[in-house]
Design a protein around this motif. Structure first.
Motif, PDB file in Angstrom:
ATOM      1  N   ARG A   1      46.646  42.728  30.782  1.00  0.00           N
ATOM      2  CA  ARG A   1      46.146  41.375  31.053  1.00  0.00           C
ATOM      3  C   ARG A   1      47.272  40.407  31.445  1.00  0.00           C
TER       4      ARG A   1
ATOM      5  N   SER B   1      46.865  43.530  37.532  1.00  0.00           N
ATOM      6  CA  SER B   1      45.750  44.358  37.061  1.00  0.00           C
ATOM      7  C   SER B   1      45.396  45.480  38.024  1.00  0.00           C
ATOM      8  N   LYS B   2      45.636  45.278  39.316  1.00  0.00           N
ATOM      9  CA  LYS B   2      45.221  46.294  40.282  1.00  0.00           C
ATOM     10  C   LYS B   2      46.288  47.356  40.491  1.00  0.00           C
TER      11      LYS B   2
ATOM     12  N   ASN C   1      37.438  40.921  47.769  1.00  0.00           N
ATOM     13  CA  ASN C   1      36.537  41.787  47.025  1.00  0.00           C
ATOM     14  C   ASN C   1      35.172  41.128  47.121  1.00  0.00           C
TER      15      ASN C   1
ATOM     16  N   GLY D   1      44.315  37.591  36.235  1.00  0.00           N
ATOM     17  CA  GLY D   1      44.035  36.687  37.354  1.00  0.00           C
ATOM     18  C   GLY D   1      42.840  35.799  37.053  1.00  0.00           C
TER      19      GLY D   1
ATOM     20  N   SER E   1      47.701  38.847  39.806  1.00  0.00           N
ATOM     21  CA  SER E   1      47.900  39.569  38.536  1.00  0.00           C
ATOM     22  C   SER E   1      48.435  40.964  38.835  1.00  0.00           C
TER      23      SER E   1
HETATM   24  C1  LIG Z   1      39.207  39.521  43.476  1.00  0.00           C
HETATM   25  C2  LIG Z   1      39.472  39.647  42.027  1.00  0.00           C
HETATM   26  N1  LIG Z   1      39.951  38.604  41.374  1.00  0.00           N
HETATM   27  C3  LIG Z   1      40.234  38.664  40.057  1.00  0.00           C
HETATM   28  C4  LIG Z   1      40.013  39.822  39.362  1.00  0.00           C
HETATM   29  C5  LIG Z   1      40.324  39.845  37.900  1.00  0.00           C
HETATM   30  O1  LIG Z   1      41.664  40.108  37.737  1.00  0.00           O
HETATM   31  P1  LIG Z   1      42.282  40.275  36.290  1.00  0.00           P
HETATM   32  O2  LIG Z   1      41.800  41.589  35.749  1.00  0.00           O
HETATM   33  O3  LIG Z   1      43.742  40.238  36.527  1.00  0.00           O
HETATM   34  O4  LIG Z   1      41.806  39.133  35.477  1.00  0.00           O
HETATM   35  C6  LIG Z   1      39.510  40.939  39.996  1.00  0.00           C
HETATM   36  C7  LIG Z   1      39.240  42.183  39.259  1.00  0.00           C
HETATM   37  O5  LIG Z   1      38.408  42.997  39.628  1.00  0.00           O
HETATM   38  C8  LIG Z   1      39.240  40.846  41.382  1.00  0.00           C
HETATM   39  O6  LIG Z   1      38.759  41.899  42.052  1.00  0.00           O
END
Ligand SMILES: Cc1ncc(COP(=O)(O)O)c(C=O)c1O
Length: 476
Positions: free
Chosen positions: A326, A318-319, A258, A183, A316
């Motif tokens: 990635r 990722s979570k 976040n 992301g 993304s």
């Molecule tokens: C709000 C927010 N945006 C973007 C990211 C980064 O995402 P990615 O790991 O997919 O690059 C995070 C990761 O902690 C996030 O909490």
């Protein structure tokens, strides 16, 4: 100091909160009438009404028609929430990289109890299934996994992402989607496409520090907008800010900000998109935690209301699937070709094998089941960590009530400095994220973000020790 906290009605609400906590007004009792309160404290009726509305928002009192205000039952008692943030009204340059790099170093130290970085719980990632898929892919005797997947990226994956977005209210074609390396690359590409150094970007405040870093790298100025701890960006404040400054883009984490865990209600998302469309301002919408909702239904994304192609939706896997692969994506609307060109120019393509692995996982079924499980687990961990903060932290502590994601935003008593706490905690083997890094103008010195993704006996003891440190710093 937050402006709101100096307001008379907040002081009044805080005084009454203390009396309710001490049992002077026990559950079920009537608090003084608005008139009595106004006479007693020498303040106007409207100030008392504002104070009572705030107490209602905190879940402490409820109005009974024609009868007055009563103290609500405190089963499942909760700490009060932070107020709507009140950052300054001028844009600021970001300079946070030293602090952020320090956090980064400590967040990879396995000897520390990790409450700092917002990492998903490794036990909630579908690692075994992913490994099987990757093994299968590498056994195939063809060269596909060794070729570039030039922008916009793997078609199967883009198709699956477009289908998934129907739940979030979007009707997109696979060609609307560009695969990115996480992301954060998506956000970076969007900023690159619509802003030039020195431009002003309006953001929610507090804001994820990774995003602030992207703004810093691009030499952008940040106009921080007051943000509600549950409902996200304050639209009235944003409208006002847009009158004052030539804002080039607005950036929100629409679902489960976040560090706040806030979620902009769907009708407000529509309002936000309409407001920006009238002014032709692009909206960069970050939805990386959108699938991690605790309610019955996935909240929509702002993109669902985008008629002019001005919303650039970034997300993304990722979570919820794997941060190490990635894999992220952008639906950049009218800026699509520009963003694709930038992606090609900066990194040519995202790695092929991870795109195939995620596509394989989504195609194989079981994603929904996996999500249902981790949503339940994260909701539980948020509750358990909130209870621990309530047990161990001093009065005057406030806490968010996220409706999704896995982070908590804790407001400490004003005398407590989160960097001092950070240093103390580190000596005691614990990391946390100090409030400083969530604001370009460092508006949150007495806040910390805690990661609730993992909860165990050692987390409980760490929160207890943190509580003791907060007590100490509060005294000194
Ligand atoms: C709000 C927010 N945006 C973007 C990211 C980064 O995402 P990615 O790991 O997919 O690059 C995070 C990761 O902690 C996030 O909490």
């Amino acid at each position: 100091m937050a402006e709101h906290q100096t307001h008379r009605y907040v002081v009044l609400a805080d005084e009454l909160t203390q009396l309710i906590r001490k049992g002077t007004y026990p559950v079920g009792s009537r608090v003084p009438s608005v008139r009595q309160m106004s006479r007693q404290h020498g303040v106007s009726i409207s100030t008392v009404l504002e104070a009572y509305t705030l107490l209602e928002d905190r879940g402490l009192i409820a109005a009974r028609p024609q009868s007055g205000y009563y103290v609500r039952p405190q089963t499942g008692e909760q700490l009060p929430e932070p107020d709507v943030s009140s950052p300054g009204r001028d844009p600021s340059q970001v300079s946070l990289h030293e602090l952020v790099m320090m956090l980064l170093r400590d967040s990879t130290n396995p000897d520390l109890v990790q409450l700092g970085a917002a990492l998903p719980n490794p036990e909630f990632l579908p690692v075994r299934r992913l490994n099987r898929i990757i093994t299968g892919l590498t056994r195939q005797a063809n060269m596909d996994t060794h070729q570039y997947l030039l922008p916009p990226g793997l078609e199967t994956l883009r198709t699956l992402v477009a289908r998934r977005l129907v739940n979030a209210g979007c009707s997109l074609s696979p060609n609307d989607i560009l695969i990115t390396s996480g992301g954060i690359e998506g956000i970076d590409l969007c900023l690159h496409a619509v802003c030039r150094p020195g431009d002003i970007v309006a953001t929610e405040s507090p804001m994820y520090f990774g995003t602030l870093q992207a703004l810093e790298v691009h030499g952008l100025r940040v106009l921080e907008i007051p943000t509600h701890p549950r409902e996200g960006i304050d639209l009235e404040a944003l409208a006002f800010a847009l009158e004052q400054y030539p804002v080039k883009a607005v950036l929100v984490i629409s679902n489960f900000n976040n560090p706040l865990g806030s979620c902009i209600p769907d009708e407000r998302k529509k309002e936000l998109v309409g407001m920006l469309a009238r002014k032709q301002i692009p909206l960069i919408e970050n939805d990386v935690s959108g699938e991690l909702y605790f309610g019955d239904k996935r909240p929509l994304v702002c993109k669902a209301f985008d008629k002019k192609g001005l919303v650039m939706l970034v997300s993304s896997f990722s979570k919820d699937i794997d941060p190490g692969l990635r894999i992220g994506w952008v639906a950049a609307g009218r800026f699509r070709s520009e963003v694709e060109w930038l992606k090609f120019t900066i990194s040519a393509a995202s790695p092929t094998l991870p795109q195939m692995a995620v596509a394989g996982f989504l195609e194989g079924g079981g994603y929904e089941h996996h999500l249902r499980r981790i949503r339940r687990e994260y909701a539980r961990n948020i509750e358990v960590l909130s209870n621990a903060v309530m047990r161990y932290f001093p009065s005057g502590t406030r806490l968010t009530r996220p409706s999704g994601g896995f982070v908590l935003w804790v407001q400490l008593p004003e005398t407590v400095d989160s960097l001092e706490l950070y240093k103390l905690a580190l000596k005691g083997g614990i990391t946390l994220a100090p409030g400083y890094v969530f604001s370009a103008a460092q508006h949150f010195p007495n806040f910390i973000r805690l990661n609730a993704a993992e909860y165990s006996y050692s987390t409980e003891r760490a929160v207890e020790r943190l509580g003791e440190m907060v007590f100490e710093l509060n005294k000194s």
